[in-house]
Design an enzyme around this catalytic site. Structure first.
Site, PDB file in Angstrom:
ATOM      1  N   SER A  42       0.859  -1.185   0.000  1.00  0.00           N
ATOM      2  CA  SER A  42       0.000   0.000   0.000  1.00  0.00           C
ATOM      3  C   SER A  42       0.899   1.239   0.000  1.00  0.00           C
ATOM      4  O   SER A  42       2.038   1.176   0.464  1.00  0.00           O
ATOM      5  CB  SER A  42      -0.865   0.027   1.265  1.00  0.00           C
TER       6      SER A  42
ATOM      7  N   TYR B 102      -1.649  -0.788  10.112  1.00  0.00           N
ATOM      8  CA  TYR B 102      -1.523  -0.852   8.645  1.00  0.00           C
ATOM      9  C   TYR B 102      -0.160  -0.332   8.202  1.00  0.00           C
ATOM     10  O   TYR B 102       0.489  -0.908   7.327  1.00  0.00           O
ATOM     11  CB  TYR B 102      -2.646  -0.029   8.006  1.00  0.00           C
TER      12      TYR B 102
HETATM   13  N1  LIG Z   1      -8.933  -1.389  -0.945  1.00  0.00           N
HETATM   14  C1  LIG Z   1      -7.965  -0.482  -0.933  1.00  0.00           C
HETATM   15  O1  LIG Z   1      -8.199   0.741  -0.992  1.00  0.00           O
HETATM   16  C2  LIG Z   1      -6.524  -0.922  -0.843  1.00  0.00           C
HETATM   17  C3  LIG Z   1      -5.523   0.030  -1.080  1.00  0.00           C
HETATM   18  C4  LIG Z   1      -4.198  -0.366  -0.997  1.00  0.00           C
HETATM   19  C5  LIG Z   1      -3.888  -1.668  -0.676  1.00  0.00           C
HETATM   20  N2  LIG Z   1      -4.878  -2.565  -0.450  1.00  0.00           N
HETATM   21  C6  LIG Z   1      -4.492  -3.943  -0.122  1.00  0.00           C
HETATM   22  O2  LIG Z   1      -5.053  -4.809  -1.066  1.00  0.00           O
HETATM   23  C7  LIG Z   1      -5.334  -6.078  -0.474  1.00  0.00           C
HETATM   24  C8  LIG Z   1      -6.803  -6.434  -0.715  1.00  0.00           C
HETATM   25  O3  LIG Z   1      -7.605  -5.421  -0.178  1.00  0.00           O
HETATM   26  P1  LIG Z   1      -9.191  -5.386  -0.387  1.00  0.00           P
HETATM   27  O4  LIG Z   1      -9.595  -3.978  -0.210  1.00  0.00           O
HETATM   28  O5  LIG Z   1      -9.556  -6.106  -1.614  1.00  0.00           O
HETATM   29  O6  LIG Z   1      -9.664  -6.196   0.906  1.00  0.00           O
HETATM   30  P2  LIG Z   1     -11.047  -6.958   1.179  1.00  0.00           P
HETATM   31  O7  LIG Z   1     -11.282  -6.853   2.657  1.00  0.00           O
HETATM   32  O8  LIG Z   1     -12.110  -6.541   0.244  1.00  0.00           O
HETATM   33  O9  LIG Z   1     -10.670  -8.480   0.829  1.00  0.00           O
HETATM   34  C9  LIG Z   1      -9.726  -9.187   1.581  1.00  0.00           C
HETATM   35  C10 LIG Z   1     -10.047 -10.669   1.559  1.00  0.00           C
HETATM   36  O10 LIG Z   1      -9.076 -11.339   2.391  1.00  0.00           O
HETATM   37  C11 LIG Z   1      -9.723 -12.425   3.012  1.00  0.00           C
HETATM   38  N3  LIG Z   1      -8.982 -12.895   4.183  1.00  0.00           N
HETATM   39  C12 LIG Z   1      -8.936 -12.331   5.426  1.00  0.00           C
HETATM   40  N4  LIG Z   1      -8.170 -13.080   6.242  1.00  0.00           N
HETATM   41  C13 LIG Z   1      -7.712 -14.132   5.516  1.00  0.00           C
HETATM   42  C14 LIG Z   1      -6.879 -15.255   5.798  1.00  0.00           C
HETATM   43  N5  LIG Z   1      -6.368 -15.457   7.011  1.00  0.00           N
HETATM   44  N6  LIG Z   1      -6.613 -16.137   4.795  1.00  0.00           N
HETATM   45  C15 LIG Z   1      -7.131 -15.945   3.561  1.00  0.00           C
HETATM   46  N7  LIG Z   1      -7.951 -14.914   3.223  1.00  0.00           N
HETATM   47  C16 LIG Z   1      -8.228 -14.011   4.196  1.00  0.00           C
HETATM   48  C17 LIG Z   1     -11.117 -11.897   3.360  1.00  0.00           C
HETATM   49  O11 LIG Z   1     -12.028 -12.961   3.574  1.00  0.00           O
HETATM   50  C18 LIG Z   1     -11.439 -11.027   2.146  1.00  0.00           C
HETATM   51  O12 LIG Z   1     -12.189 -11.729   1.173  1.00  0.00           O
HETATM   52  C19 LIG Z   1      -4.971  -5.932   1.007  1.00  0.00           C
HETATM   53  O13 LIG Z   1      -3.672  -6.416   1.216  1.00  0.00           O
HETATM   54  C20 LIG Z   1      -5.019  -4.439   1.224  1.00  0.00           C
HETATM   55  O14 LIG Z   1      -4.197  -4.028   2.276  1.00  0.00           O
HETATM   56  C21 LIG Z   1      -6.190  -2.228  -0.532  1.00  0.00           C
END
Ligand SMILES: NC(=O)c1ccc[n+]([C@@H]2O[C@H](COP(=O)([O-])OP(=O)(O)OC[C@H]3O[C@@H](n4cnc5c(N)ncnc54)[C@H](O)[C@@H]3O)[C@@H](O)[C@H]2O)c1
Length: 256
Positions: free
Chosen positions: A145, A168
């Site tokens: 991120s 985070y």
């Molecule tokens: N959404 C954003 O704005 C954003 C921005 C920058 C980085 N990110 C990063 O992108 C990645 C995905 O983010 P997102 O927004 O799609 O998240 P999200 O919460 O929509 O999806 C995350 C998924 O991870 C799964 N999960 C949780 N614990 C788990 C485990 N122990 N084993 C396997 N699966 C597990 C959840 O069930 C969920 O389906 C993350 O690493 C997040 O930090 C997101």
């Protein structure tokens, strides 16, 4: 078809970015393996994709914090498809107290969230890394991120329920360094490891927040999941075959 039948495991595949990653991998000729702690969270999506891509798509439960679960997935997928080419570490583990203001974060919650997220990315990278080393190579992409390198812009979150959790910052900065460590460790084993660090992704945030956020950007502002997926495809493909140990930021200039 730039991904040419590469077998690609995506963790957290039932989430916001995970679903976009799966769609783009399939659209670029890859074999997409959607894994999640709870695949049923995306059952409608899975049912739809199964019909569209019956031979190129597989979904299975896998917990990134559980070694037997990871190894049984590796065994199952490699048997089913004759190998595995790439791992995308994208899951977002968090406990029920995640995301509080710094004054309210307990030591136990801080430790648990770091342990499941950083620890989970470590464990999958370790287990897939061992598999890749024994099978002539592989490609790992960790999703980081902008807040892994940038100080939090707290002013953007005023008057909203959102913040940049202190966990985070600790998690995502660790993941960038973990990427370099694994890239260096496996450099001679035909395994490359990179980090893809997105900026904020649109997900029904308040309009005023989106407007303020966008004022720091170049042309678009907050990204859609597809904007991040496009860069992932590059890192998964052979077009990036000489790139390893890097952190690629995709944020339309937000962090400049
Ligand atoms: N959404 C954003 O704005 C954003 C921005 C920058 C980085 N990110 C990063 O992108 C990645 C995905 O983010 P997102 O927004 O799609 O998240 P999200 O919460 O929509 O999806 C995350 C998924 O991870 C799964 N999960 C949780 N614990 C788990 C485990 N122990 N084993 C396997 N699966 C597990 C959840 O069930 C969920 O389906 C993350 O690493 C997040 O930090 C997101």
């Amino acid at each position: 078809m730039i991904l040419n039948n590469k077998v690609i495991v995506v963790t957290g595949g039932a989430g916001l970015l995970g679903k976009a990653f799966i769609k783009e991998i399939l659209a670029h000729g890859g074999i997409a393996i959607l894994t999640d702690i709870q695949t049923s969270l995306a059952q409608d999506f899975i049912d739809e994709i199964k019909v569209e891509y019956p031979d190129q798509f597989y979904a299975a439960n896998m917990d990134i914090t559980n070694k037997p679960s990871i190894n049984s997935l590796i065994k199952d997928v490699s048997k089913r498809y004759g190998g595995i080419d790439c791992l995308v570490n994208n899951a977002y583990p968090k406990n029920k107290n995640y995301g509080k203001k710094i004054e309210d974060v307990s030591y136990e919650d801080f430790s648990e969230n770091i342990s499941t997220h950083v620890g989970g990315y470590f464990l999958t990278s370790q287990q897939f890394g061992i598999f890749f080393k024994n099978h002539k190579g592989g490609n790992i992409i960790n999703i980081g991120s902008i807040y892994g390198t940038l100080a939090p812009r707290f002013e953007l979150y005023k008057n909203t329920e959102m913040t940049v959790p202190v966990e985070y910052a600790a998690i995502k900065s660790s993941i960038i360094q973990l990427t370099k460590y694994f890239a260096q460790y496996f450099k001679k084993d035909n395994i490359r490891v990179n980090c893809l660090s997105p900026g904020g992704v649109l997900d029904n945030q308040p309009e005023s927040f989106v407007r303020s956020y966008n004022s720091f950007c170049s042309k678009k502002g907050m990204l859609e999941p597809l904007d991040v997926a496009n860069t992932l495809i590059f890192l998964l493909s052979d077009s990036s075959k000489f790139i390893t140990g890097q952190n690629l930021i995709v944020d339309d200039g937000f962090s400049l």
